[in-house]
Design an enzyme around this catalytic site. Structure first.
Site, PDB file in Angstrom:
ATOM      1  N   CYS A  52       0.825  -1.211   0.000  1.00  0.00           N
ATOM      2  CA  CYS A  52       0.000   0.000   0.000  1.00  0.00           C
ATOM      3  C   CYS A  52       0.858   1.259   0.000  1.00  0.00           C
ATOM      4  O   CYS A  52       0.524   2.256  -0.635  1.00  0.00           O
ATOM      5  CB  CYS A  52      -0.922   0.015   1.218  1.00  0.00           C
ATOM      6  SG  CYS A  52      -2.057  -1.382   1.295  1.00  0.00           S
ATOM      7  N   ARG A 129      -7.940  -4.161  -2.856  1.00  0.00           N
ATOM      8  CA  ARG A 129      -7.424  -3.060  -3.679  1.00  0.00           C
ATOM      9  C   ARG A 129      -8.425  -2.774  -4.797  1.00  0.00           C
ATOM     10  O   ARG A 129      -8.371  -3.369  -5.877  1.00  0.00           O
ATOM     11  CB  ARG A 129      -6.063  -3.409  -4.253  1.00  0.00           C
ATOM     12  CG  ARG A 129      -5.027  -3.726  -3.204  1.00  0.00           C
ATOM     13  CD  ARG A 129      -3.649  -3.981  -3.815  1.00  0.00           C
ATOM     14  NE  ARG A 129      -2.795  -4.597  -2.819  1.00  0.00           N
ATOM     15  CZ  ARG A 129      -2.248  -3.947  -1.794  1.00  0.00           C
ATOM     16  NH1 ARG A 129      -2.469  -2.644  -1.657  1.00  0.00           N
ATOM     17  NH2 ARG A 129      -1.494  -4.577  -0.926  1.00  0.00           N
TER      18      ARG A 129
END
Length: 219
Positions: A52, A129
């Site tokens: 991330c 995601r």
């Protein structure tokens, strides 16, 4: 059967994006705040995770490019504002990258559920995601989902936004791997008369006509 998905529903392309009102690292935000602009809303599984972190730096490095295309960025994870702030500070300290866009606090998973970001097969308490392209009219135009283990390509999102805006402006489609400067696909004709006209007149109109259904032109 995934009853959770049925209960909350999933967003669908070319329909209004789910409205939201949320606290972010830049203050309160609603979907209506972005009317008249493109919005890329994207989720990440958790703060202080390495994949991330690379994605957020990628979005940050392309922030000015998105802004020049009338597009805002808005991140989200099921973490608190305080966790977001600490992570943003950590990215600055460790990588010297500023995160210039807001990050939604979604502790109750309200936005994540509305946008179908929770996939129990991947994680019950984290958002996968997911990336959503919302146009200036608040319509959902594209959705991209990635697994928890693999980072997204921000360059591809820049390319996709350019393609969407080109299709809207010129009424064309874009072929595989299209980039600005490449020829775009002209919608195929829908009648025999139009088909014959495309074959006969298309080249005179600046089209590259391979067959009646497959023509390209510069835009």
């Amino acid at each position: 059967m995934n009853t959770e998905s049925i209960a909350y529903g999933l967003p669908r392309l070319n329909e209004p994006a789910p409205a939201f009102s949320a606290k972010t690292t830049h203050g309160d935000r609603t979907l209506a705040d972005y009317k008249g602009k493109w919005l890329i809303l994207f989720s990440h599984p958790a703060d202080f995770t390495p994949v991330c972190t690379t994605e957020f730096m990628g979005f940050a490095r392309n922030h000015d490019k998105f802004k020049s295309m009338n597009c805002e960025l808005l991140g989200l994870s099921i973490d608190s504002i305080f966790a977001h702030l600490a992570w943003v500070r950590s990215i600055k300290q460790n990588f010297d990258v500023d995160i210039p866009f807001p990050i939604i606090e979604d502790l109750k998973m309200e936005v994540a559920r509305a946008y179908g970001m929770i996939h129990p097969g991947a994680a019950d308490t984290q958002a996968v995601r997911a990336t959503f392209f919302i146009d200036p009219n608040g319509v959902l135009r594209a959705m991209v989902y990635y697994p928890m283990s693999n980072g997204r390509s921000i360059n591809e999102f820049v390319r996709l936004l350019e393609a969407l805006q080109t299709s809207d402006k010129y009424g064309v489609a874009t072929p595989e791997a299209w980039c600005p400067g490449d020829k775009a696909i002209v919608p195929p004709p829908k009648t025999v008369e139009a088909m014959n006209e495309r074959i006969a007149e298309g080249p005179k109109q600046g089209m590259e006509v391979t067959d009646w259904y497959f023509s390209k032109k510069s835009v």
